[in-house]
Design an enzyme around this catalytic site. Structure first.
Site, mmCIF file in Angstrom:
data_model
loop_
_atom_site.group_PDB
_atom_site.id
_atom_site.type_symbol
_atom_site.label_atom_id
_atom_site.label_comp_id
_atom_site.label_asym_id
_atom_site.label_seq_id
_atom_site.Cartn_x
_atom_site.Cartn_y
_atom_site.Cartn_z
ATOM 1 N N ASP A 188 -36.697 -25.874 -27.108
ATOM 2 C CA ASP A 188 -36.024 -24.720 -26.510
ATOM 3 C C ASP A 188 -35.970 -24.849 -24.994
ATOM 4 O OD1 ASP A 188 -38.833 -24.301 -26.358
ATOM 5 O OD2 ASP A 188 -38.530 -22.156 -26.032
ATOM 6 N N GLU A 194 -41.533 -22.700 -26.917
ATOM 7 C CA GLU A 194 -42.518 -22.904 -25.846
ATOM 8 C C GLU A 194 -42.219 -22.032 -24.640
ATOM 9 O OE1 GLU A 194 -44.265 -24.667 -22.167
ATOM 10 O OE2 GLU A 194 -42.151 -24.320 -22.682
#
Length: 508
Positions: free
Chosen positions: A140, A205
């Site tokens: 991400d 994350e």
């Protein structure tokens, strides 16, 4: 006269002793400086040679760049712990399967999805008695908008002057694709590892990793997995950013700061601005915030794995100069973060109308906690610094700093990473440091005692602002170096134990 003579004699003796002491300290420091080489020791020991060299032809070079660019074009944006682009994450999974067919078809590799969008790979080793390690990355990215002033659309992967522009080129799709591309090439060349290892790709994350990394760590823990070491993103190769250090430095994070989000609030009876009290909620809170900014947390240089950023003479003699270095480092915001717990007031909310005394004033403070302090110690210092019972202090979220991982000549993970760095970048200085940001690696602290944070990306003046900022980019050459780094690292990890070092410890 005799008394005066005695006083002069004593004074001469004191001055002579002082100058002799200074001369002795200078001599010792000079010898240490001349003999210091931070890259000796195990680097001149006898290492097992890796069998496969990293060589790619024109077709493969184009292929690895095309794969990387396609990854950048997929907007796997995380906005909050409950808001991420699931459509993009599914598209990213399809890309991985298409770009790395050998990985997904190899009998040596087991792949599974965790929490629907995160990936866990187990690469089986031929010697199951060797403790496995873990390579970490995340798929991400943080939001980005072309209207912010990008030179190229943030999800275009456009090439400009030898650089690929796009969100995720630094953080962290270069790691994701670099690790898998290296493994794909190794498998194609017939490689089978001796030491098994895991690859973990979290999908959230950027919003704390509570769905991805937390669940992957839980899966591994349930299976009784213990890891030799973990390597995640974090530090990089810094060139021209460290004052007083000639040449580039590769910094390997051996710890990362803790964090705290703290809310300060003041409540009082509202009233009309035409009849104000002597102190308002806003004034009381503003004074408290000012005290926090005027009284930073104590300088802690020398109590953790700090960044080695001084001149060679001073670097060789931290035993003597650490107070001086700490004072120098705290002069600049980017290096001040390495010597203390930082305090940043990030939000201030109060008032509903221009002629009404606010009944409630709130401020949010974000702190990044130095490894030499605990969360509780920081909270106690905030309480004593604010020193006003009218100010309510609440911990919204926070965690202690992670333990400091080993970095001596017996540290397998650190020395393997260091060896690989010097194979790819032979002229850099390698040193441990404190990672000022937080990574997914903190969720794996129960599985290993050694967690390292490094990715071989070059940062030159102006590049640190690109991290989570506008015009994030990576050079084509640097991305190829990242693939080469993981290609060598995986092979270097196959040794059973470190070679005997040629001692680099100073006798003085």
């Amino acid at each position: 006269l005799k008394t005066n003579f005695t006083a002069v004699t004593i004074l001469k003796f004191i001055l002579s002793s002082f100058f002799i002491t200074v001369l002795l300290l200078f001599t010792i420091a000079s010898i240490r400086t001349l003999s210091l080489d931070v890259n000796v020791g195990l680097q001149i020991a006898h290492w097992e040679k890796q069998n496969i060299s990293f060589v790619v032809d024109h077709h493969q070079r184009k292929e690895l760049l095309d794969n990387f660019k396609e990854a950048i074009r997929i907007p796997t944006v995380s906005v909050s712990p409950t808001q991420f682009n699931t459509t993009a994450l599914l598209e990213f999974e399809r890309l991985l399967r298409k770009a790395f067919p050998t990985i997904f078809s190899s009998s040596l590799i087991q792949h599974e999805l965790v929490a629907n969008y995160s990936h866990l790979f187990w690469v089986q080793g031929s010697q199951p008695d060797l403790l496995p390690y873990l390579l970490l990355a995340h798929t991400d990215v943080v939001p980005a908008s072309e209207s912010d002033g990008w030179d190229a659309p943030p999800f275009s992967a456009k090439e400009i002057d030898g650089f690929i522009y796009g969100r995720g080129t630094i953080d962290d799709k270069s790691s994701v694709m670099g690790i898998l591309q290296a493994l794909e090439y190794l498998l194609l060349k017939g490689y089978a590892p001796r030491r098994g290892f895991y690859i973990s790709l979290g999908h959230d994350e950027e919003v704390m990793g509570y769905m991805g990394a937390v669940n992957i760590a839980s899966v591994l823990k349930q299976r009784g997995v213990q890891l030799l070491f973990v390597l995640d993103e974090g530090f990089a190769v810094f060139d021209g950013l460290i004052s007083g250090l000639e040449g580039p430095a590769a910094l390997i994070g051996t710890s990362e700061k803790g964090f705290a989000t703290v809310k300060l609030s003041v409540s009082m009876i509202p009233g009309h601005s035409s009849m104000p009290p002597s102190e308002t909620s806003i004034g009381i809170l503003a004074a408290a915030v000012k005290r926090l900014e005027d009284n930073p947390m104590p300088r802690l240089f020398g109590y953790g794995p700090e960044l080695l950023v001084a001149l060679r003479f001073i670097m060789s003699n931290l035993w003597l100069f650490s107070p001086l270095i700490g004072w120098v480092l705290e002069r600049k915001p980017d290096t001040n973060a390495f010597v203390r717990t930082t305090t940043a007031v990030t939000m201030f909310n109060a008032g509903v109308k221009e002629n009404v005394i606010a009944s409630l004033a709130e401020a949010y403070v974000n702190l990044r906690i130095h490894p030499a302090q605990s969360l509780q110690e920081v909270m106690d210092l905030i309480q004593s610094t604010v020193g006003d019972q009218r100010v309510k202090i609440e911990l919204i979220d926070g965690s202690d700093p992670l333990p400091v991982s080993s970095a001596d000549e017996k540290s397998f993970g650190f020395q393997i990473i260091k060896k690989t760095v010097l194979e790819i970048f032979s002229t850099v200085t390698v040193a441990p440091g404190i990672c000022v940001g937080n990574t997914d690696s903190r969720h794996y602290k129960d599985l290993t005692s050694d967690i390292y944070r490094f990715i071989p990306i070059w940062f030159k003046p102006g590049d640190t602002q690109r991290f989570h900022g506008i015009n994030e980019r990576i050079s084509i050459k640097n991305y190829e170096e990242i693939v080469a780094f993981y290609f060598s690292l995986i092979q270097n990890c196959d040794i059973q134990k470190l070679p005997e070092p040629h001692s680099s410890v100073h006798e003085l």
